[in-house]
Design a protein around this motif. Structure first.
Motif, short mmCIF file in Angstrom:
data_model
loop_
_atom_site.label_atom_id
_atom_site.label_comp_id
_atom_site.label_asym_id
_atom_site.label_seq_id
_atom_site.Cartn_x
_atom_site.Cartn_y
_atom_site.Cartn_z
N UNK A 94 0.86 -1.18 0.00
CA UNK A 94 0.00 0.00 0.00
C UNK A 94 0.90 1.23 0.00
N UNK A 95 0.91 1.96 -1.11
CA UNK A 95 1.75 3.16 -1.25
C UNK A 95 0.86 4.32 -1.72
N UNK A 96 0.05 4.89 -0.82
CA UNK A 96 -0.79 6.01 -1.23
C UNK A 96 0.04 7.26 -1.50
N UNK A 97 -0.39 8.04 -2.49
CA UNK A 97 0.34 9.24 -2.90
C UNK A 97 -0.66 10.39 -3.07
N UNK A 98 -0.32 11.54 -2.52
CA UNK A 98 -1.12 12.76 -2.72
C UNK A 98 -0.18 13.84 -3.23
N UNK A 99 -0.64 14.59 -4.21
CA UNK A 99 0.19 15.63 -4.82
C UNK A 99 -0.59 16.94 -4.85
N UNK A 100 0.13 18.03 -4.63
CA UNK A 100 -0.49 19.36 -4.66
C UNK A 100 0.47 20.32 -5.34
N UNK A 101 -0.01 21.01 -6.36
CA UNK A 101 0.77 22.03 -7.07
C UNK A 101 0.07 23.37 -6.92
N UNK A 102 0.82 24.39 -6.52
CA UNK A 102 0.25 25.73 -6.40
C UNK A 102 1.30 26.76 -6.80
N UNK A 103 0.95 28.03 -6.67
CA UNK A 103 1.86 29.10 -7.11
C UNK A 103 3.12 29.16 -6.26
N UNK A 104 3.07 28.65 -5.03
CA UNK A 104 4.23 28.71 -4.14
C UNK A 104 5.17 27.52 -4.29
N UNK A 105 4.74 26.49 -5.02
CA UNK A 105 5.59 25.32 -5.20
C UNK A 105 4.77 24.07 -5.44
N UNK A 106 5.41 22.93 -5.26
CA UNK A 106 4.75 21.64 -5.48
C UNK A 106 5.11 20.71 -4.33
N UNK A 107 4.16 19.87 -3.95
CA UNK A 107 4.36 18.99 -2.80
C UNK A 107 3.82 17.60 -3.09
N UNK A 108 4.55 16.59 -2.60
CA UNK A 108 4.11 15.20 -2.68
C UNK A 108 4.15 14.61 -1.28
N UNK A 109 3.10 13.89 -0.92
CA UNK A 109 3.02 13.16 0.35
C UNK A 109 2.76 11.69 0.02
N UNK A 110 3.60 10.80 0.53
CA UNK A 110 3.46 9.37 0.24
C UNK A 110 3.86 8.57 1.46
N UNK A 111 3.42 7.32 1.50
CA UNK A 111 3.78 6.43 2.61
C UNK A 111 3.81 5.00 2.10
N UNK A 112 4.44 4.12 2.88
CA UNK A 112 4.41 2.69 2.54
C UNK A 112 4.28 1.87 3.81
N UNK A 113 3.82 0.62 3.63
CA UNK A 113 3.43 -0.21 4.77
C UNK A 113 4.34 -1.40 5.01
#
Length: 407
Positions: free
Chosen positions: A261-280
Motif C-alpha cells: 500500500x503506497x498512497x500518494x497525494x500531490x499538490x501544485x500551487x503558485x508557491x511550489x509543489x508537494x508530494x506526500x506518500x507512505x508505505x506499509x
C-alpha cells in the motif's frame, strides 16, 4: 547455398520462439522474443502468413509491459531506453515493407517518450531507480531525436509509481510505487520513497545505482534500502528478496514481498509543489508506517521534507532504530557546520546549499556511487540517526544560501 542455410536458421529460430514464448523468458526477454518474431515475419520473403500471429503476440506484450503512463512494468528507466532502440527500427521496418505499423506499437512508442523524459536530470542522465545504472547520453539523445512532438515529461506517473517536482533549475524525482511483481523484479531495488535532487546540470542527492554486470559482487548491496536516499528501520530493506528465504534458485534475485500500500497525494500551487506518500512494508514486523513528504518551493529556493513513523495500530510508535540517508553525488563537497547540526554542500556549478534536520545531529559517512561511467566511485552520504520512540517525526531541508540570505 549460404542464403538458404541462413534463412533456414532464422526460420528455425522463429518457430523456437513461437513454441517457448509463453512458457519461458519472463519479462523483458519475452518482449524481445515478440519483437524478434515480428521482425522476421515482416522481413522474410513469404513470412506474411506468420505476421498476423507475431503482431498479436507483440501487442499482448506491449499491453502487459508498457503501462498507461508509459512506464515499464519492471519500473526500470533503462528498460524504456532499450525498448525504444528495439521498437523504433521495427516501426521503420513496417514502413520500408509498405505496411502500416500496428496501432498498439505506435501508441506504445508515444507513451514511452514522455515517461523517459520524466527520469532525465539536467545533465542528461537518468535517475537511479530500480536497476538503472550508467546512463549513455548519446543513446538518449538519439532516441529522443526521433520524437517528432518534442513533448514534455510526465510529472505524475501514478501507474508506474513515480513523481517529478520541478521549479526553476531545481528537480526532484521520487520513487513512490509498489515493487514490481516477482517475475518482473529481477533488477528492482528496495528504494520505496527514495528520491534524487539536482540543480541544473549538478546532481546533488542520488541513489547508488546499479553497478552493472561487470561488478555482480556489488549488485546485492546496491539493491538494499541503505543504498537509497530514504529511511530504513534496523538496517532492513523495505523488500524481501528471494535470496533471503528458502525460495527456489530461480527466485533468488526476485522481490517476493514489497510495500503493498503506497498512497500518494500531490499538490501544485503558485508557491511550489508537494508530494506526500507512505508505505506499509515495515508494518509487518515493526508495526510502523513510513510517511514522507517533499515540498519544492517556487523557483527552487529550497527543498523541504519530512519523515514520519506512524504506528500501524494507532498506539504509540514502537522503539526501533532508524537511519535516514541522503547519498550525495561525488562531485559535491560536504562540510559540517554549527557544531554538527548543519552541512554546507558545494556543487561544481558554484551553488552552496545548507542541509539541516531541525537541529538534530548529522553524520557524514562514506558511500559509493555505483553508476559512474568509469566504474564505482567513492562518495559521501548525510545520515540522521534516531529511535522512533524518541523522535518519530523529522523535518529536513536543502536551502540555497542565496535564497536564505535574501530571506
Amino acid at each position: 547455398d549460404f542464403y538458404r542455410r541462413f534463412i533456414r536458421v532464422l526460420t528455425k529460430g522463429y518457430f523456437l520462439l513461437q513454441r517457448r514464448i509463453d512458457t519461458a523468458w519472463p519479462g523483458k526477454a519475452r518482449m524481445s522474443a515478440a519483437i524478434g518474431m515480428t521482425t522476421f515475419a515482416l522481413c522474410a520473403q513469404g513470412g506474411g502468413f506468420l505476421l498476423k500471429k507475431a503482431v498479436k503476440t507483440l501487442n499482448d506484450q506491449l499491453a502487459l509491459q508498457i503501462l498507461a503512463d508509459g512506464g515499464a512494468i519492471d519500473r526500470n528507466p533503462q528498460t524504456l531506453l532499450d525498448l525504444l532502440f528495439d521498437l523504433l527500427p521495427l516501426r521503420h521496418a513496417f514502413a520500408a515493407r509498405g505496411k502500416a505499423p500496428p496501432a498498439d506499437l505506435l501508441r506504445a512508442i508515444d507513451r514511452i517518450w514522455p515517461a523517459l523524459r520524466m527520469f532525465r536530470h539536467g545533465d542528461g542522465s537518468l535517475a537511479l531507480f530500480n536497476g538503472m545504472g550508467v546512463t549513455a547520453p548519446d543513446r538518449i539523445a538519439i532516441a529522443l531525436a526521433y520524437e517528432e512532438t518534442r513533448g514534455q515529461p510526465i510529472f505524475n506517473a501514478r501507474y508506474s509509481g513515480y513523481q517529478r517536482l520541478e521549479s526553476g533549475d531545481a528537480l526532484v524525482l521520487i520513487d513512490a510505487g509498489q515493487a514490481p511483481a516477482p517475475l518482473h523484479s529481477g533488477d528492482a531495488h528496495a528504494g520505496c520513497l527514495s528520491f534524487e535532487f539536482s540543480l541544473g546540470p549538478d546532481r546533488i542527492v542520488i541513489n547508488c545505482g546499479n553497478p552493472g554486470s561487470r561488478r555482480a559482487d556489488l549488485r546485492l548491496s546496491a539493491r538494499t534500502t541503505a543504498a537509497h536516499s530514504t529511511l530504513s528501520l534496523d538496517d532492513e530493506a523495505s523488500c524481501l528478496f528471494g535470496f533471503q528465504t528458502s525460495a527456489p534458485a530461480w527466485l533468488a534475485d526476485k522481490i517476493l514481498v514489497g510495500p503493498r500500500n503506497v498512497p500518494v497525494a500531490r499538490e501544485d500551487d503558485a508557491q511550489g509543489a508537494q508530494v506526500l506518500a507512505s508505505h506499509d512494508f515495515y508494518a509487518r514486523r515493526h508495526g510502523l508506517y513510513h510517511e514522507r513528504s517533499w515540498r519544492l518551493e517556487a523557483g527552487g529556493a529550497s527543498l523541504r521534507g519530512r519523515d514520519r513513523l506512524i504506528a500501524a495500530n494507532g498506539d504509540s510508535p514502537a522503539n526501533v532504530n532508524y537511519a535516514i540517508r541522503f547519498h550525495i553525488h561525488p562531485s559535491v563537497s560536504l562540510t559540517l557546520i554549527s557544531e554538527g547540526a548543519a552541512i554546507v554542500l558545494e556543487t561544481p556549478g558554484g551553488e552552496n546549499l545548507i542541509f539541516d534536520a531541525a537541529g538534530l545531529p548529522l553524520a557524514i559517512e562514506e558511500s559509493i556511487f555505483f553508476a559512474a561511467p568509469e566504474g564505482p566511485r567513492p562518495c559521501e552520504q548525510i545520515v540522521v540517526y534516531g529511535a522512533s520512540a524518541d523522535i518519530d517525526e523529522i523535518d529536513w531541508s536543502f536551502t540555497r544560501q542565496a535564497a536564505a540570505a535574501t530571506a
